[in-house]
Design an enzyme around this catalytic site. Structure first.
Site, PDB file in Angstrom:
ATOM      1  N   ARG A 163       0.485 -10.968  -3.479  1.00  0.00           N
ATOM      2  CA  ARG A 163      -0.972 -11.063  -3.333  1.00  0.00           C
ATOM      3  C   ARG A 163      -1.660  -9.706  -3.326  1.00  0.00           C
ATOM      4  O   ARG A 163      -1.104  -8.723  -2.867  1.00  0.00           O
ATOM      5  CB  ARG A 163      -1.327 -11.806  -2.039  1.00  0.00           C
ATOM      6  CG  ARG A 163      -1.107 -13.297  -2.134  1.00  0.00           C
ATOM      7  CD  ARG A 163      -1.340 -13.968  -0.809  1.00  0.00           C
ATOM      8  NE  ARG A 163      -0.344 -13.585   0.167  1.00  0.00           N
ATOM      9  CZ  ARG A 163      -0.312 -14.028   1.415  1.00  0.00           C
ATOM     10  NH1 ARG A 163      -1.255 -14.851   1.844  1.00  0.00           N
ATOM     11  NH2 ARG A 163       0.647 -13.655   2.243  1.00  0.00           N
ATOM     12  N   ASP A 211       5.938 -11.154  -1.809  1.00  0.00           N
ATOM     13  CA  ASP A 211       4.502 -11.450  -1.699  1.00  0.00           C
ATOM     14  C   ASP A 211       3.764 -10.632  -2.753  1.00  0.00           C
ATOM     15  O   ASP A 211       3.766  -9.404  -2.697  1.00  0.00           O
ATOM     16  CB  ASP A 211       4.010 -11.087  -0.290  1.00  0.00           C
ATOM     17  CG  ASP A 211       2.598 -11.580  -0.001  1.00  0.00           C
ATOM     18  OD1 ASP A 211       1.879 -11.928  -0.956  1.00  0.00           O
ATOM     19  OD2 ASP A 211       2.230 -11.614   1.185  1.00  0.00           O
TER      20      ASP A 211
HETATM   21  N1  LIG Z   1       5.909 -18.148  -3.606  1.00  0.00           N
HETATM   22  C1  LIG Z   1       5.780 -18.993  -2.599  1.00  0.00           C
HETATM   23  N2  LIG Z   1       4.557 -19.148  -2.060  1.00  0.00           N
HETATM   24  C2  LIG Z   1       4.439 -19.974  -1.021  1.00  0.00           C
HETATM   25  C3  LIG Z   1       5.516 -20.700  -0.499  1.00  0.00           C
HETATM   26  N3  LIG Z   1       5.061 -21.451   0.525  1.00  0.00           N
HETATM   27  C4  LIG Z   1       3.743 -21.183   0.631  1.00  0.00           C
HETATM   28  N4  LIG Z   1       3.357 -20.303  -0.303  1.00  0.00           N
HETATM   29  C5  LIG Z   1       2.052 -19.692  -0.530  1.00  0.00           C
HETATM   30  O1  LIG Z   1       1.859 -18.765   0.516  1.00  0.00           O
HETATM   31  C6  LIG Z   1       0.471 -18.528   0.679  1.00  0.00           C
HETATM   32  C7  LIG Z   1       0.191 -18.505   2.168  1.00  0.00           C
HETATM   33  O2  LIG Z   1       0.911 -17.423   2.684  1.00  0.00           O
HETATM   34  P1  LIG Z   1       1.769 -17.507   3.980  1.00  0.00           P
HETATM   35  O3  LIG Z   1       2.912 -16.551   3.830  1.00  0.00           O
HETATM   36  O4  LIG Z   1       2.101 -18.944   4.304  1.00  0.00           O
HETATM   37  O5  LIG Z   1       0.823 -17.028   5.139  1.00  0.00           O
HETATM   38  P2  LIG Z   1      -0.131 -15.758   5.197  1.00  0.00           P
HETATM   39  O6  LIG Z   1      -1.394 -16.081   4.485  1.00  0.00           O
HETATM   40  O7  LIG Z   1       0.588 -14.532   4.730  1.00  0.00           O
HETATM   41  O8  LIG Z   1      -0.327 -15.589   6.755  1.00  0.00           O
HETATM   42  P3  LIG Z   1      -1.287 -16.418   7.732  1.00  0.00           P
HETATM   43  O9  LIG Z   1      -2.607 -15.701   7.689  1.00  0.00           O
HETATM   44  O10 LIG Z   1      -0.648 -16.311   9.060  1.00  0.00           O
HETATM   45  O11 LIG Z   1      -1.367 -17.808   7.201  1.00  0.00           O
HETATM   46  C8  LIG Z   1      -0.242 -19.602  -0.120  1.00  0.00           C
HETATM   47  O12 LIG Z   1      -0.740 -18.986  -1.309  1.00  0.00           O
HETATM   48  C9  LIG Z   1       0.871 -20.590  -0.455  1.00  0.00           C
HETATM   49  O13 LIG Z   1       0.661 -21.234  -1.695  1.00  0.00           O
HETATM   50  C10 LIG Z   1       6.798 -20.524  -1.086  1.00  0.00           C
HETATM   51  O14 LIG Z   1       7.802 -21.082  -0.668  1.00  0.00           O
HETATM   52  N5  LIG Z   1       6.866 -19.676  -2.142  1.00  0.00           N
END
Ligand SMILES: Nc1nc2c(ncn2[C@@H]2O[C@H](COP(=O)(O)OP(=O)(O)OP(=O)(O)O)[C@@H](O)[C@H]2O)c(=O)[nH]1
Ligand SMILES: [Zn+2]
Length: 200
Positions: A128, A126
């Site tokens: 972010r 992650d």
């Molecule tokens: N690198 C990558 N990003 C992904 C994938 N699937 C979804 N994403 C990205 O993951 C992000 C969302 O994060 P998530 O891990 O699904 O959820 P979260 O925001 O951490 O947690 P919640 O608040 O519960 O939704 C978005 O930016 C999506 O584009 C993947 O397989 N690989």
């Protein structure tokens, strides 16, 4: 402060009229958006969603993830509550960008999971940076939130960035046969608080 507040206008949606507030990153010019519903001023914690950009799930109906379902459910919850805010945090693919996310999906098509695919591409699971979200909340004068999320790390990181999170509100929607394995990996490897099956 990494952002400036640039423009705002009404955004009518199926759930009601939101105020759309546009922000710009001072260093890069990249834009982000907040959707505000009702009167979010005052001391009472605001129901809030920090939604990370997912073009495929949010706009292209992808069933690979739960993002589109969460986006709709969050707007619905905020409108039902009568006040709240959704930050649309433009860090696509957990901040590896759209094209790298497509590369990660190609690796997942070959059997890697979402974490392994990111690592194979040379990224952290992650990437972010949630400090921008803290800045958006500050510019909206929101200092205490009830956060819609299943991700405890997001709660910790936002709290570290200065947001007072008084409660985590689960947002568990959209499990389907195409994203079930992906959701299970998020639970097992990334600590998301997700139930394994939707048959309850
Ligand atoms: N690198 C990558 N990003 C992904 C994938 N699937 C979804 N994403 C990205 O993951 C992000 C969302 O994060 P998530 O891990 O699904 O959820 P979260 O925001 O951490 O947690 P919640 O608040 O519960 O939704 C978005 O930016 C999506 O584009 C993947 O397989 N690989
Ligand atoms: Zn998604």
């Amino acid at each position: 402060m990494q952002l400036k507040r640039v423009a705002q206008a009404t955004l009518p949606t199926p759930w009601g009229d939101f105020l759309m507030v546009g922000f710009e990153e001072i260093k890069t010019g990249k834009d982000h958006v907040a959707l505000v519903y009702g009167d979010i001023s005052g001391e009472t914690p605001v129901l809030a969603r920090v939604h990370s950009e997912c073009l495929t799930g949010d706009a292209l109906f992808s069933l690979r993830c739960d993002c589109g379902f969460q986006l709709e459910a969050a707007l619905n919850a905020i409108a039902t509550e009568g006040r709240g805010v959704l930050l649309y945090h433009r860090q696509e693919g957990r901040n590896i960008g759209l094209l790298n996310k497509i590369r990660a999906y190609a690796l997942q098509d070959q059997g890697l999971d979402t974490v392994e695919a990111n690592l194979r591409l040379g990224f952290a699971a992650d990437e972010r940076d949630f400090t921008l979200c803290a800045d958006m909340f500050s510019l909206l004068d929101v200092h205490a939130v009830r956060l819609l999320t299943n991700n405890p790390r997001k709660v910790r990181v936002l709290a570290d960035a200065g947001i007072n999170i008084t409660e985590r509100v689960p947002l568990e929607v959209g499990r389907n046969p195409k994203n079930s394995g992906y959701l299970d990996t998020k639970a097992l490897k990334m600590g998301h608080l997700l139930h394994p099956h939707n048959d309850d």
